[in-house]
Design a protein around this motif. Sequence first.
Motif, PDB file in Angstrom:
ATOM      1  N   ASN A 106      -5.589   1.551  -2.696  1.00 25.59           N
ATOM      2  CA  ASN A 106      -6.310   2.565  -1.937  1.00 25.59           C
ATOM      3  C   ASN A 106      -5.457   3.808  -1.707  1.00 25.59           C
ATOM      4  O   ASN A 106      -5.968   4.927  -1.722  1.00 25.59           O
ATOM      5  CB  ASN A 106      -6.806   1.976  -0.621  1.00 25.59           C
ATOM      6  CG  ASN A 106      -7.674   0.756  -0.869  1.00 25.59           C
ATOM      7  OD1 ASN A 106      -8.496   0.736  -1.773  1.00 25.59           O
ATOM      8  ND2 ASN A 106      -7.473  -0.285  -0.092  1.00 25.59           N
ATOM      9  N   ASN A 107      -4.146   3.614  -1.530  1.00 27.30           N
ATOM     10  CA  ASN A 107      -3.243   4.760  -1.430  1.00 27.30           C
ATOM     11  C   ASN A 107      -3.222   5.530  -2.746  1.00 27.30           C
ATOM     12  O   ASN A 107      -3.244   6.763  -2.765  1.00 27.30           O
ATOM     13  CB  ASN A 107      -1.821   4.319  -1.071  1.00 27.30           C
ATOM     14  CG  ASN A 107      -1.777   3.537   0.212  1.00 27.30           C
ATOM     15  OD1 ASN A 107      -1.500   2.345   0.196  1.00 27.30           O
ATOM     16  ND2 ASN A 107      -2.074   4.169   1.335  1.00 27.30           N
ATOM     17  N   ALA A 110      -6.509   7.450  -3.140  1.00 34.19           N
ATOM     18  CA  ALA A 110      -6.514   8.628  -2.267  1.00 34.19           C
ATOM     19  C   ALA A 110      -5.700   9.763  -2.890  1.00 34.19           C
ATOM     20  O   ALA A 110      -6.132  10.924  -2.897  1.00 34.19           O
ATOM     21  CB  ALA A 110      -5.974   8.270  -0.885  1.00 34.19           C
ATOM     22  N   SER A 123     -12.046   7.304   4.973  1.00 32.36           N
ATOM     23  CA  SER A 123     -10.981   6.793   5.840  1.00 32.36           C
ATOM     24  C   SER A 123     -11.183   5.323   6.217  1.00 32.36           C
ATOM     25  O   SER A 123     -10.212   4.637   6.510  1.00 32.36           O
ATOM     26  CB  SER A 123     -10.845   7.650   7.091  1.00 32.36           C
ATOM     27  OG  SER A 123     -12.038   7.626   7.833  1.00 32.36           O
ATOM     28  N   THR A 126      -8.871   3.581   3.758  1.00 32.42           N
ATOM     29  CA  THR A 126      -7.424   3.763   3.938  1.00 32.42           C
ATOM     30  C   THR A 126      -6.942   3.281   5.301  1.00 32.42           C
ATOM     31  O   THR A 126      -5.769   2.931   5.455  1.00 32.42           O
ATOM     32  CB  THR A 126      -7.015   5.232   3.728  1.00 32.42           C
ATOM     33  OG1 THR A 126      -7.813   6.063   4.578  1.00 32.42           O
ATOM     34  CG2 THR A 126      -7.198   5.644   2.272  1.00 32.42           C
TER      35      THR A 126
END
Length: 165
Positions: A106-107, A110, A123, A126
Amino acid sequence: MAAQAVKLFIYDISKGMARQLAPMILGRSLDGIWHTSIVVYGEEFFFGGMGIESCPPHGTILGAPDNVVDLGSTEVPSNMFYEYLSQLGADSFKPDSYNLFEHNCNNFSAEAAEFLTGKSIPSYITDLPNEVLTTPMGQMLKSMLENTQVTPSSGHSTRNFNSKR
């Protein structure tokens, strides 16, 4: 070059179990345990225990995503994006840098979304690790699961973007 659509594929790797069990285990509800990938230029890009990889869309062992979010479009040429991925793979998204709670798919999604579109991913995805870690059971699970790696590669052709510099 024409603008390319950028999609976020969202998978619940718990296959619905998080929604059922989280209230009993964590004392709070969770909609899922999310794995994400970025789909652009006809490929699905993701980060896991093997580093940054790509495959044809829907080509991971996870199959079809549970949800697809349209992140907009990009004017970034594919070769520039591939160079960017190689740099990330050599620096911040090496296979040994994967951490289920602090540095995961997920990082990566993003960062890639930000590079391609100037926008991040939702959000709720994350923020999930921090939500889990704020519970007493989440802290216990962290020590048990900290070295767990998600590796969604499959028998499909994958390309690895981790440079051997």
